[in-house]
Design a protein around this motif. Sequence first.
Motif, short mmCIF file in Angstrom:
data_model
loop_
_atom_site.label_atom_id
_atom_site.label_comp_id
_atom_site.label_asym_id
_atom_site.label_seq_id
_atom_site.Cartn_x
_atom_site.Cartn_y
_atom_site.Cartn_z
N GLN A 49 0.84 -1.20 0.00
CA GLN A 49 0.00 0.00 0.00
C GLN A 49 0.88 1.25 0.00
OE1 GLN A 49 -3.63 -0.12 -0.07
NE2 GLN A 49 -3.09 1.88 -0.85
N LYS A 50 1.93 1.24 0.81
CA LYS A 50 2.87 2.38 0.84
C LYS A 50 3.57 2.53 -0.50
CE LYS A 50 3.65 2.29 5.80
NZ LYS A 50 4.51 1.87 6.88
N ALA A 51 3.98 1.41 -1.10
CA ALA A 51 4.65 1.45 -2.40
C ALA A 51 3.71 1.98 -3.48
CB ALA A 51 5.16 0.06 -2.78
N ALA A 52 2.44 1.57 -3.43
CA ALA A 52 1.46 2.04 -4.41
C ALA A 52 1.28 3.55 -4.30
CB ALA A 52 0.12 1.33 -4.21
N GLU A 53 1.24 4.05 -3.07
CA GLU A 53 1.09 5.49 -2.88
C GLU A 53 2.30 6.24 -3.41
OE1 GLU A 53 0.20 5.65 1.31
OE2 GLU A 53 -1.73 4.66 0.98
N LYS A 54 3.51 5.70 -3.21
CA LYS A 54 4.73 6.33 -3.74
C LYS A 54 4.73 6.35 -5.25
CE LYS A 54 8.10 5.52 -0.09
NZ LYS A 54 9.34 4.81 0.27
N LYS A 55 4.22 5.28 -5.85
CA LYS A 55 4.20 5.17 -7.32
C LYS A 55 2.99 5.88 -7.92
CE LYS A 55 5.59 1.27 -9.24
NZ LYS A 55 6.47 0.24 -9.57
N ALA A 56 2.15 6.43 -7.09
CA ALA A 56 0.89 7.06 -7.52
C ALA A 56 0.00 6.05 -8.25
CB ALA A 56 1.16 8.30 -8.37
N ALA A 57 0.09 4.79 -7.85
CA ALA A 57 -0.79 3.75 -8.38
C ALA A 57 -2.06 3.76 -7.53
CB ALA A 57 -0.11 2.39 -8.32
N ASP A 58 -3.18 3.92 -8.16
CA ASP A 58 -4.44 4.04 -7.43
C ASP A 58 -4.94 2.64 -7.06
OD1 ASP A 58 -6.61 5.14 -6.22
OD2 ASP A 58 -7.55 5.86 -8.06
N MET A 59 -4.44 2.15 -5.92
CA MET A 59 -4.76 0.79 -5.48
C MET A 59 -5.14 0.77 -4.02
SD MET A 59 -1.58 -1.37 -7.01
CE MET A 59 -2.26 -2.79 -7.80
#
Length: 105
Positions: free
Chosen positions: A24-34
Amino acid sequence: MPKYNVLLCCGAGMSSGFLAQRAQKAAEKKAADMNIDAKSQSVVEDVIEDYDVLLLGPHYESHLDEFEEIVEPFDIPVAVIPQEIYGSLDGEGLVDFALKTLEEQ
């Protein structure tokens, strides 16, 4: 990019819970809406309709057919998380794996 709801499944949800937090933290860093959740395999049938992809812990590889039957009516992909991602709790690797699985559908 559309929002994806990702379900990680393992026995009791503990190790996948740590992986889900990192992912979840990685998705937020990548701006992946997950949105990434981890749940016990015992509740998958009850909650699967709320998800876009089901990712299984490596120890469930032998049960892949059973999970494919569960998700079939919902037309969502199911895949086994590679051991190197699961074992190292690689959140970024999991995000990439989830996106790849969704794209291949």
